[in-house]
Design a protein around this motif. Structure first.
Motif, PDB file in Angstrom:
ATOM      1  N   ILE A 250       4.094  -0.499  -2.231  1.00 24.95           N
ATOM      2  CA  ILE A 250       4.313   1.187  -2.198  1.00 24.95           C
ATOM      3  C   ILE A 250       3.626   1.136  -3.944  1.00 24.95           C
ATOM      4  O   ILE A 250       2.388   0.980  -3.354  1.00 24.95           O
ATOM      5  CB  ILE A 250       4.436   2.392  -2.506  1.00 24.95           C
ATOM      6  N   ALA A 251       4.172   0.666  -4.435  1.00 27.22           N
ATOM      7  CA  ALA A 251       3.700   0.466  -6.470  1.00 27.22           C
ATOM      8  C   ALA A 251       2.512  -0.093  -6.832  1.00 27.22           C
ATOM      9  O   ALA A 251       1.896  -0.322  -6.798  1.00 27.22           O
ATOM     10  CB  ALA A 251       5.040   0.176  -6.756  1.00 27.22           C
ATOM     11  N   ARG A 252       2.755  -1.982  -5.409  1.00 24.11           N
ATOM     12  CA  ARG A 252       2.182  -2.595  -5.459  1.00 24.11           C
ATOM     13  C   ARG A 252       0.651  -1.816  -5.533  1.00 24.11           C
ATOM     14  O   ARG A 252      -0.594  -1.939  -6.000  1.00 24.11           O
ATOM     15  CB  ARG A 252       2.149  -3.824  -4.768  1.00 24.11           C
ATOM     16  N   GLU A 253       0.585  -1.519  -4.373  1.00 20.15           N
ATOM     17  CA  GLU A 253      -0.957  -0.722  -3.965  1.00 20.15           C
ATOM     18  C   GLU A 253      -1.465   0.032  -4.713  1.00 20.15           C
ATOM     19  O   GLU A 253      -2.884   0.534  -5.536  1.00 20.15           O
ATOM     20  CB  GLU A 253      -0.592  -0.496  -2.636  1.00 20.15           C
ATOM     21  N   PHE A 254      -0.420   0.907  -5.540  1.00 22.42           N
ATOM     22  CA  PHE A 254      -1.531   1.457  -6.827  1.00 22.42           C
ATOM     23  C   PHE A 254      -1.236   1.425  -7.913  1.00 22.42           C
ATOM     24  O   PHE A 254      -2.133   2.165  -8.559  1.00 22.42           O
ATOM     25  CB  PHE A 254      -0.026   3.346  -6.152  1.00 22.42           C
ATOM     26  N   ILE A 255      -0.779   0.576  -8.013  1.00 23.34           N
ATOM     27  CA  ILE A 255      -0.429  -0.116  -9.268  1.00 23.34           C
ATOM     28  C   ILE A 255      -2.132  -0.800 -10.369  1.00 23.34           C
ATOM     29  O   ILE A 255      -2.754  -0.248 -10.596  1.00 23.34           O
ATOM     30  CB  ILE A 255       0.770  -0.979 -10.155  1.00 23.34           C
ATOM     31  N   LYS A 256      -2.394  -1.436  -8.405  1.00 20.73           N
ATOM     32  CA  LYS A 256      -4.235  -2.652  -8.459  1.00 20.73           C
ATOM     33  C   LYS A 256      -4.816  -1.517  -8.645  1.00 20.73           C
ATOM     34  O   LYS A 256      -5.820  -1.626  -9.433  1.00 20.73           O
ATOM     35  CB  LYS A 256      -4.214  -2.882  -6.856  1.00 20.73           C
ATOM     36  N   LYS A 257      -4.307   0.243  -8.076  1.00 20.52           N
ATOM     37  CA  LYS A 257      -5.969   1.316  -8.722  1.00 20.52           C
ATOM     38  C   LYS A 257      -5.742   1.747  -9.908  1.00 20.52           C
ATOM     39  O   LYS A 257      -6.111   2.502 -10.063  1.00 20.52           O
ATOM     40  CB  LYS A 257      -6.076   2.059  -7.154  1.00 20.52           C
ATOM     41  N   LYS A 258      -4.888   1.323 -10.329  1.00 19.54           N
ATOM     42  CA  LYS A 258      -4.670   2.075 -12.182  1.00 19.54           C
ATOM     43  C   LYS A 258      -3.785   3.706 -11.938  1.00 19.54           C
ATOM     44  O   LYS A 258      -3.922   3.844 -13.173  1.00 19.54           O
ATOM     45  CB  LYS A 258      -5.654   1.734 -12.909  1.00 19.54           C
ATOM     46  N   VAL A 259      -2.395   3.753 -11.177  1.00 15.29           N
ATOM     47  CA  VAL A 259      -1.672   4.540 -11.321  1.00 15.29           C
ATOM     48  C   VAL A 259      -0.859   4.542 -11.336  1.00 15.29           C
ATOM     49  O   VAL A 259      -0.092   3.022 -10.762  1.00 15.29           O
ATOM     50  CB  VAL A 259      -2.095   5.086  -9.555  1.00 15.29           C
ATOM     51  N   HIS A 260      -0.405   5.693 -12.145  1.00 17.43           N
ATOM     52  CA  HIS A 260       0.987   5.169 -13.205  1.00 17.43           C
ATOM     53  C   HIS A 260       2.387   5.303 -12.010  1.00 17.43           C
ATOM     54  O   HIS A 260       1.984   6.468 -10.887  1.00 17.43           O
ATOM     55  CB  HIS A 260       1.035   6.366 -13.928  1.00 17.43           C
ATOM     56  N   ILE A 261       3.687   4.185 -11.759  1.00 19.28           N
ATOM     57  CA  ILE A 261       4.331   4.865 -10.956  1.00 19.28           C
ATOM     58  C   ILE A 261       5.385   5.835 -10.966  1.00 19.28           C
ATOM     59  O   ILE A 261       6.000   5.385 -12.591  1.00 19.28           O
ATOM     60  CB  ILE A 261       4.318   3.864 -10.608  1.00 19.28           C
ATOM     61  N   ILE A 262       6.393   6.825 -10.745  1.00 17.36           N
ATOM     62  CA  ILE A 262       7.631   7.409 -10.984  1.00 17.36           C
ATOM     63  C   ILE A 262       7.966   6.315  -9.723  1.00 17.36           C
ATOM     64  O   ILE A 262       8.161   7.448  -8.283  1.00 17.36           O
ATOM     65  CB  ILE A 262       7.235   8.866 -10.797  1.00 17.36           C
ATOM     66  N   CYS A 263       9.223   5.825  -9.132  1.00 18.73           N
ATOM     67  CA  CYS A 263      10.327   5.957  -8.401  1.00 18.73           C
ATOM     68  C   CYS A 263      11.293   4.985  -9.101  1.00 18.73           C
ATOM     69  O   CYS A 263      12.265   5.543 -10.164  1.00 18.73           O
ATOM     70  CB  CYS A 263       9.385   4.407  -8.469  1.00 18.73           C
ATOM     71  N   ASP A 264      11.991   6.144  -8.132  1.00 11.13           N
ATOM     72  CA  ASP A 264      13.944   5.629  -8.179  1.00 11.13           C
ATOM     73  C   ASP A 264      13.885   4.377  -8.397  1.00 11.13           C
ATOM     74  O   ASP A 264      13.219   3.411  -7.443  1.00 11.13           O
ATOM     75  CB  ASP A 264      14.506   6.624  -7.379  1.00 11.13           C
ATOM     76  N   LYS A 265      15.616   3.947  -8.509  1.00 11.61           N
ATOM     77  CA  LYS A 265      16.127   2.202  -8.307  1.00 11.61           C
ATOM     78  C   LYS A 265      16.107   1.870  -7.014  1.00 11.61           C
ATOM     79  O   LYS A 265      16.645   3.276  -6.078  1.00 11.61           O
ATOM     80  CB  LYS A 265      17.521   2.056  -8.835  1.00 11.61           C
ATOM     81  N   PRO A 266      16.292   1.063  -6.504  1.00 12.86           N
ATOM     82  CA  PRO A 266      15.837   0.233  -7.010  1.00 12.86           C
ATOM     83  C   PRO A 266      13.881  -0.166  -7.058  1.00 12.86           C
ATOM     84  O   PRO A 266      13.613  -0.146  -5.522  1.00 12.86           O
ATOM     85  CB  PRO A 266      15.901  -1.483  -6.164  1.00 12.86           C
TER      86      PRO A 266
END
Length: 146
Positions: free
Chosen positions: A114-130
């Motif tokens: 999920i993070a990868r898809e949004f990072i590719k679109k320049k969206v900042h990520i807030i995510c619990d560990k891990p």
């Protein structure tokens, strides 16, 4: 009796309503945290505490109708309630008012994809560990950012 000086910790002046209300809010979306999710409720509540986020989009279920119904119960426009994170990443990236940040509230095994898809679109990520389950995946995300 001598009056003591008040001691405050942190930068409380940054949380003043008169300052915050004059700032542009961060457009945020969520993946996960659907109807029966305690952590979803907790994260949505936390995002509202400092009044710095505008909650605009989300994937709350892989079932489109459930995702729309739940999203609308949160005040989200039905056209911004998705049933697939890849669709959400694509659609939000194409909007002038698309999300700028994403909270990920899914089981840990899904965080990286999920993070990868949004990072590719320049969206900042807030995510619990891990965020990832391997060092290699973490390095791959780092490459996308840099």
């Amino acid at each position: 009796m001598k009056k003591k000086n008040k001691i405050t910790f942190g930068k409380l002046d940054l949380l003043r309503n008169d300052i915050i209300e004059n700032q542009k809010k961060i457009r945020i979306g969520f993946v996960g945290g659907g109807p029966n999710s305690f952590i979803g409720y907790t994260h949505r509540l936390s995002a509202r505490f400092d009044n710095r986020f505008e909650f605009l989009a989300g994937v709350f279920s892989s079932n489109k109708k459930k995702s729309i119904d739940f999203g609308q119960s949160l005040g989200i426009n039905k056209y911004r309630c998705y049933s697939d994170y890849k669709e959400m990443a694509k659609e939000e990236a194409n909007r002038a008012d698309g999300i700028e940040a994403l909270g990920i509230m899914t089981p840990a095994g899904n965080h990286y994809q999920i993070a990868r898809e949004f990072i590719k679109k320049k969206v900042h990520i807030i995510c619990d560990k891990p965020l990832t389950s391997t060092i290699k995946d973490a390095e791959n995300l780092k490459k996308l950012i840099l």
